[in-house]
Design an enzyme around this catalytic site. Structure first.
Site, PDB file in Angstrom:
ATOM      1  N   ASN A   1      34.411  36.767  42.705  1.00  0.00           N
ATOM      2  CA  ASN A   1      35.266  35.782  43.383  1.00  0.00           C
ATOM      3  C   ASN A   1      36.240  36.472  44.323  1.00  0.00           C
ATOM      4  O   ASN A   1      35.780  37.142  45.262  1.00  0.00           O
ATOM      5  CB  ASN A   1      35.861  34.728  42.426  1.00  0.00           C
ATOM      6  CG  ASN A   1      36.688  35.220  41.280  1.00  0.00           C
ATOM      7  OD1 ASN A   1      36.293  36.118  40.554  1.00  0.00           O
ATOM      8  ND2 ASN A   1      37.844  34.629  41.084  1.00  0.00           N
ATOM      9  N   ASP A   2      37.526  36.348  44.125  1.00  0.00           N
ATOM     10  CA  ASP A   2      38.478  36.720  45.179  1.00  0.00           C
ATOM     11  C   ASP A   2      38.398  38.174  45.659  1.00  0.00           C
ATOM     12  O   ASP A   2      38.224  39.089  44.864  1.00  0.00           O
ATOM     13  CB  ASP A   2      39.925  36.544  44.680  1.00  0.00           C
ATOM     14  CG  ASP A   2      40.157  35.216  44.004  1.00  0.00           C
ATOM     15  OD1 ASP A   2      39.276  34.357  44.046  1.00  0.00           O
ATOM     16  OD2 ASP A   2      41.245  35.068  43.422  1.00  0.00           O
TER      17      ASP A   2
ATOM     18  N   TYR B   1      43.464  39.758  36.807  1.00  0.00           N
ATOM     19  CA  TYR B   1      43.344  38.733  37.840  1.00  0.00           C
ATOM     20  C   TYR B   1      43.768  39.266  39.210  1.00  0.00           C
ATOM     21  O   TYR B   1      44.194  40.409  39.356  1.00  0.00           O
ATOM     22  CB  TYR B   1      44.159  37.497  37.439  1.00  0.00           C
ATOM     23  CG  TYR B   1      43.402  36.542  36.535  1.00  0.00           C
ATOM     24  CD1 TYR B   1      42.210  36.913  35.924  1.00  0.00           C
ATOM     25  CD2 TYR B   1      43.872  35.255  36.290  1.00  0.00           C
ATOM     26  CE1 TYR B   1      41.514  36.022  35.107  1.00  0.00           C
ATOM     27  CE2 TYR B   1      43.183  34.358  35.469  1.00  0.00           C
ATOM     28  CZ  TYR B   1      42.006  34.749  34.877  1.00  0.00           C
ATOM     29  OH  TYR B   1      41.326  33.861  34.071  1.00  0.00           O
TER      30      TYR B   1
ATOM     31  N   ASP C   1      48.612  36.140  41.359  1.00  0.00           N
ATOM     32  CA  ASP C   1      48.106  36.653  42.641  1.00  0.00           C
ATOM     33  C   ASP C   1      49.202  37.262  43.525  1.00  0.00           C
ATOM     34  O   ASP C   1      49.409  36.828  44.676  1.00  0.00           O
ATOM     35  CB  ASP C   1      47.354  35.551  43.426  1.00  0.00           C
ATOM     36  CG  ASP C   1      46.337  34.805  42.563  1.00  0.00           C
ATOM     37  OD1 ASP C   1      45.868  35.400  41.577  1.00  0.00           O
ATOM     38  OD2 ASP C   1      46.025  33.643  42.860  1.00  0.00           O
TER      39      ASP C   1
HETATM   40  C1  FRU Z   1      41.365  32.156  42.667  1.00  0.00           C
HETATM   41  C2  FRU Z   1      41.746  32.610  41.273  1.00  0.00           C
HETATM   42  C3  FRU Z   1      43.066  33.320  41.282  1.00  0.00           C
HETATM   43  C4  FRU Z   1      42.979  34.168  40.039  1.00  0.00           C
HETATM   44  C5  FRU Z   1      41.533  34.586  40.053  1.00  0.00           C
HETATM   45  C6  FRU Z   1      40.927  34.779  38.697  1.00  0.00           C
HETATM   46  O1  FRU Z   1      40.003  32.022  42.833  1.00  0.00           O
HETATM   47  O2  FRU Z   1      41.779  31.499  40.389  1.00  0.00           O
HETATM   48  O3  FRU Z   1      44.185  32.473  41.333  1.00  0.00           O
HETATM   49  O4  FRU Z   1      43.844  35.264  40.057  1.00  0.00           O
HETATM   50  O5  FRU Z   1      40.842  33.566  40.741  1.00  0.00           O
HETATM   51  O6  FRU Z   1      39.645  35.293  38.815  1.00  0.00           O
END
Ligand code: FRU
Length: 478
Positions: free
Chosen positions: A46-47, A106, A167
């Site tokens: 993901n991010d 995260y 984040d």
């Molecule tokens: C966004 C999110 C962030 C978090 C991460 C966890 O996609 O929800 O806010 O830190 O993904 O994987």
């Protein structure tokens, strides 16, 4: 993909070599691997995290759960690049292996300090009742990729936010380190907190206050806020979950948005003269975009080509998600442009005229010129029945539409099968196709559509359905 909590939060050390090999073997079977976009080796990406320049290279980590296409116990996976086009995975990971990140390392950011890279991230911690304690924590990465985590928590959950507090993005403004953190207020509105490092000491963060950016609070949470400076103007990029559609029209589960501001008042604290909220991307998937300013002052961003809470056709192969190309931000006539870095042209191997093609490698760039006062319809991923991904550029009405309803495997159709944006005149499009990704840049980045497409066999053609577009086809090498 829905997997039981015990599976998603199973400690890394408990996964056997045999299980890991089986997952790798499954991933290898997918027909949808990308050739020039970052994908996870296994599991879910993901991010983008920790995007930075350090020790003569660009660094980009990605959020990952390595054991399947689900959101589980997250780690950061490190990649690096010299040209922002070719990235290599180094094997370095920031794993959830300590009491301050027990339920996931995260998202967060990075900044070079001295001879190390400072990683600033959220430790997702849950107790035995699954109650979350979101901690903002740190680590150093040295030049050899050795990671050393801080023992102390850098920012604890303040009493005016819920468990949704995460984040951190570190940035320097007027020689001072600041960080912004995404948050949810006690009455469940999204907002952003600003912190400052006292004496520029990253072990010592003090809250400045809630950053006023002209938000309405119609969202219930702001994820991944990022502040970058483009020609000295602050640009706020963020992912507001649950944003009211009367505030901004969007179709994806959550939008990825931005505001261009005039100045940054670090005392109030406020982003002064913030524009109205806009969509950063008009495609079917772009989220959690992360940006940073390079030492030479450019503003670079990269997006997750994926969205939270969506199942993808690749899930059956135990992986999901990809990174977008690295895009540079500029402001022209008050408008934000995003366009791949110049080195992207180094992927071009051969050139041809834009014409109909029954079949392609699905690994190419199209550079298209549109006629004024004309409607152009272009089919990509086309099959012999004349179906595919339809891009309509209508210069008579000032709209660009991307219709995925007849392109490849259908998924996430609850959120609609076409996307649209308005534009005065579309003169050009640069379209990057990478097997199961398409990134479309209208007028060199005035409007952007980022999407996945999962073609079935024989869906690789290009067809001009209407209009008289001219331009080039470039084969891209991996
Ligand atoms: C966004 C999110 C962030 C978090 C991460 C966890 O996609 O929800 O806010 O830190 O993904 O994987």
């Amino acid at each position: 993909m829905n997997l039981p909590t015990e599976v998603r939060y199973r400690p890394y050390a408990d996964w056997t070599q045999k299980e890991r090999a089986a997952i790798r073997a499954k991933v290898a079977e997918s027909p949808w691997h990308t050739h020039y976009h970052i994908e996870p080796k296994t599991g879910l990406l993901n991010d983008p995290n920790g995007f930075s320049y350090f020790n003569g290279k660009f660094h980009l980590f990605y959020q990952n759960w390595p054991f399947g296409a689900a959101h589980g116990l997250k780690q950061w996976v490190h990649t690096q690049s010299s040209d922002l086009v070719h990235f290599e995975e180094t094997g370095v990971t920031l794993e959830p292996d300590n009491k301050n990140d027990s339920h996931g390392a995260y998202s967060g950011s990075a900044y070079p300090i001295g001879d190390k890279l400072f990683l600033f991230y959220t430790g997702n911690v849950r107790d035995e009742n699954w109650v979350r304690d979101p901690l903002q924590i740190g680590a150093w990465m040295d030049k050899n990729g050795k990671i050393e985590k801080f023992t102390d928590v850098l920012i604890q959950q303040p009493n005016d936010v819920t468990e949704h507090f995460r984040d951190p993005q570190i940035f320097k403004y007027q020689d001072q380190f600041y960080a912004i953190v995404g948050a949810q207020s006690l009455n469940e509105q999204g907002f952003i907190k600003l912190y400052k490092a006292l004496d520029n000491d990253v072990y010592n963060w003090q809250e400045v206050g809630n950053l006023d950016f002209g938000g309405t609070g119609s969202e219930y949470m702001i994820e991944c806020p990022n502040l970058v400076f483009v020609d000295n103007r602050p640009v706020l990029l963020y992912s507001p979950q649950g944003l009211s559609k009367t505030e901004l029209s969007y179709d994806n589960i959550y939008p990825n948005t931005y505001k261009i501001c005039q100045s940054f008042d670090t005392n109030q604290p406020a982003l002064i003269g913030a524009s109205k909220i806009s969509n950063l991307d008009y495609g079917f998937e772009a989220y959690a975009t992360q940006g940073f300013n390079t030492p030479d002052g450019r503003a670079l961003i990269v997006s997750w080509i994926g969205l939270p809470d969506i199942d993808y056709p690749t899930d059956q192969y135990d992986y999901q998600g990809a990174m977008s190309l690295v895009k540079e931000l500029t402001i022209k006539n008050g408008k934000l442009y995003q366009y791949p870095v110049p080195a992207i042209t180094s992927l071009r191997s051969s050139q041809d005229r834009l014409t109909n093609k029954l079949e392609t490698s699905n690994t190419y760039e199209l550079e298209v010129n549109f006629e004024a006062k004309e409607k152009t319809e272009l089919l990509l991923f086309a099959d012999e029945k004349g179906q595919g991904l339809k891009l309509t550029v209508d210069n008579t009405t000032g709209t660009v539409t991307l219709d995925r309803s007849k392109a490849g495997i259908q998924y996430a159709t609850d959120f609609g099968t076409s996307r649209e944006c308005r534009i005065e005149q579309a003169q050009t499009a640069n379209i990057f196709v990478d097997n199961s990704i398409v990134e479309i840049f209208i007028n060199k980045g005035e409007k952007v559509f980022t999407s996945r497409v999962f073609p079935e066999k024989g869906q690789s053609g290009i067809k001009i359905l209407s209009g008289q577009p001219t331009g080039s086809y470039f084969e891209l090498k991996a």
